[in-house]
Write a protein that holds these residues in place. Structure first.
Motif, PDB file in Angstrom:
ATOM      1  N   PRO A 188       0.823  -1.218   0.000  1.00 40.35           N
ATOM      2  CA  PRO A 188       0.000   0.000   0.000  1.00 40.35           C
ATOM      3  C   PRO A 188       0.854   1.263   0.000  1.00 40.35           C
ATOM      4  N   ALA A 189       0.343   2.310  -0.613  1.00 41.51           N
ATOM      5  CA  ALA A 189       1.032   3.597  -0.627  1.00 41.51           C
ATOM      6  C   ALA A 189       1.152   4.127   0.803  1.00 41.51           C
ATOM      7  N   ALA A 190       2.257   4.798   1.092  1.00 48.66           N
ATOM      8  CA  ALA A 190       2.524   5.296   2.442  1.00 48.66           C
ATOM      9  C   ALA A 190       1.529   6.374   2.852  1.00 48.66           C
ATOM     10  N   ASP A 191       0.940   7.041   1.850  1.00 46.15           N
ATOM     11  CA  ASP A 191       0.041   8.146   2.195  1.00 46.15           C
ATOM     12  C   ASP A 191      -1.433   7.757   2.189  1.00 46.15           C
ATOM     13  N   LEU A 192      -1.707   6.471   2.189  1.00 38.92           N
ATOM     14  CA  LEU A 192      -3.088   6.025   2.425  1.00 38.92           C
ATOM     15  C   LEU A 192      -3.424   6.264   3.895  1.00 38.92           C
ATOM     16  N   ARG A 193      -4.586   6.814   4.170  1.00 36.88           N
ATOM     17  CA  ARG A 193      -4.971   7.045   5.559  1.00 36.88           C
ATOM     18  C   ARG A 193      -6.000   6.015   6.010  1.00 36.88           C
ATOM     19  N   GLY A 194      -5.869   5.572   7.238  1.00 36.31           N
ATOM     20  CA  GLY A 194      -6.835   4.635   7.797  1.00 36.31           C
ATOM     21  C   GLY A 194      -6.569   3.209   7.366  1.00 36.31           C
ATOM     22  N   TRP A 254      -7.238  -0.068   5.174  1.00 32.99           N
ATOM     23  CA  TRP A 254      -7.699  -0.392   3.827  1.00 32.99           C
ATOM     24  C   TRP A 254      -7.558  -1.873   3.550  1.00 32.99           C
TER      25      TRP A 254
END
Lengths: 225, 225
Positions: free
Chosen positions: B208-214, B216
């Motif tokens: 996952p991308a590091a800037d995904l929040r929460g 997923w």
């Protein structure tokens, strides 16, 4: 699980493998990686190159085997048939795919990859000792350990072999790694999963030839690969 | 364990990926596979093509993304920059590596592969609807499911995108499969192991991308790939 950040990529010359071109322009962090060690590493990690020549003014590209010795790339000269030996000027690319980059927007989807492109004049390798050396390099690139293990070429086989050499003087490397480079608004919206799907190439279980007689252990240079 | 016999290959147009050229000549079983379904299958299975153009009389080859719709190949037009849009005439190759062929002789070492080569005049796709369609094809080839899942291109993004189309009318397929094609004397000697080391390409665990929040879950179109 490792995760990639937008700004943590170390070497990132984006563009060619993106589904769209804007990422190249917008990100502005494209740069050719001049490091010769990186060039060598990419060439050594690939198995097939794509060789382009010009025939009657038209481009022609074909996959072929290759091998590297220092800053010389040896290519299997039969590829492109007559065209190659006439052409002289060639362009060779080796590309390694490392991952699919899933972005929040379709537009920012991309690939992680390592790519080397070499330009130069191909020189036919004709002297028998030089040709034998080139064939060794080609064979060892394709199948490390096979030169010492298998039967060496006869003079007749050598004569029937066509090899060209290409200097690595004019070569460039591009690569992309890291996570997606989405628009800030898309990142802020946090409405879509984004990340990288890694791609790996691996060797399977060796399949013995049907005409091998008796019981055989797969030799170590094959089984350990 | 399956094993390959020397004579059991079904479709075998050898040569380009052999370390030496004689195998092509000696075997004499090279033939282009005209089957359009095979062409389509190779194009659909690949992720990257190598695009060759002629720039100032010299060959240039670059890796780029592509996608197929019927007998049209769409390519990411930013590749080759200005050169591509000037060149018109292009040659595109897609190559899939299936295995390393270990023969009794160094000379008969080879690769199993499937390769498609397309020649033609590249046409710029400029009309917005056609370009949107092409971008969908490109995106869905790279990342099936992403077109519907991710944010669609804005008019501005679309305008910034450069796509070319190439007709598959002039296309050829070559492939090699099966075991090594050794000399009878080498087979009879039975002194060297011979066979095929399969090569497979696979997808790893999504990062996952590091800037995904929460929290997923990886969406199904990615996790099931």
């Amino acid at each position: 699980m490792p995760s990639y950040g937008r700004g943590v990529t170390s070497q990132n010359a984006v563009g060619d493998l993106s589904p769209t071109e804007r990422s190249t322009i917008r990100r502005g962090r494209a740069r050719a990686v001049a490091d010769r060690a990186v060039l060598h590493a990419i060439l050594d990690a690939g198995l097939v190159c794509h060789l382009a020549v010009v025939v009657d003014g038209a481009p022609r590209v074909l996959p072929t085997g290759y091998g590297r010795d220092g800053d010389t790339l040896y290519l299997h000269g039969s590829t492109g048939a007559r065209s190659l030996r006439e052409a002289g000027q060639v362009c060779v690319a080796v590309t390694l795919l490392d991952g699919i980059v899933y972005a929040r927007s379709a537009f920012d989807h991309s690939m992680n990859y390592r790519s080397a492109v070499v330009h130069g004049d191909a020189v036919a390798v004709t002297e028998p000792d030089a040709k034998l050396h080139a064939l060794r390099v080609l064979t060892e690139h394709l199948a490390p350990g096979s030169w010492d293990y298998s039967r060496r070429p006869t003079p007749k086989e050598l004569a029937a072999t066509s090899v060209i050499a290409l200097d690595l003087a004019e070569a460039s490397v591009k690569l992309r790694d890291g996570g997606p480079g989405d628009e800030e608004a898309d990142v802020a919206a946090n409405a879509v999963w984004a990340g990288v799907l890694p791609i790996t190439t691996s060797f399977g279980t060796p399949v013995p030839a049907a005409d091998l007689r008796g019981e055989w252990d797969v030799p170590g240079h094959v089984s350990r690969r």
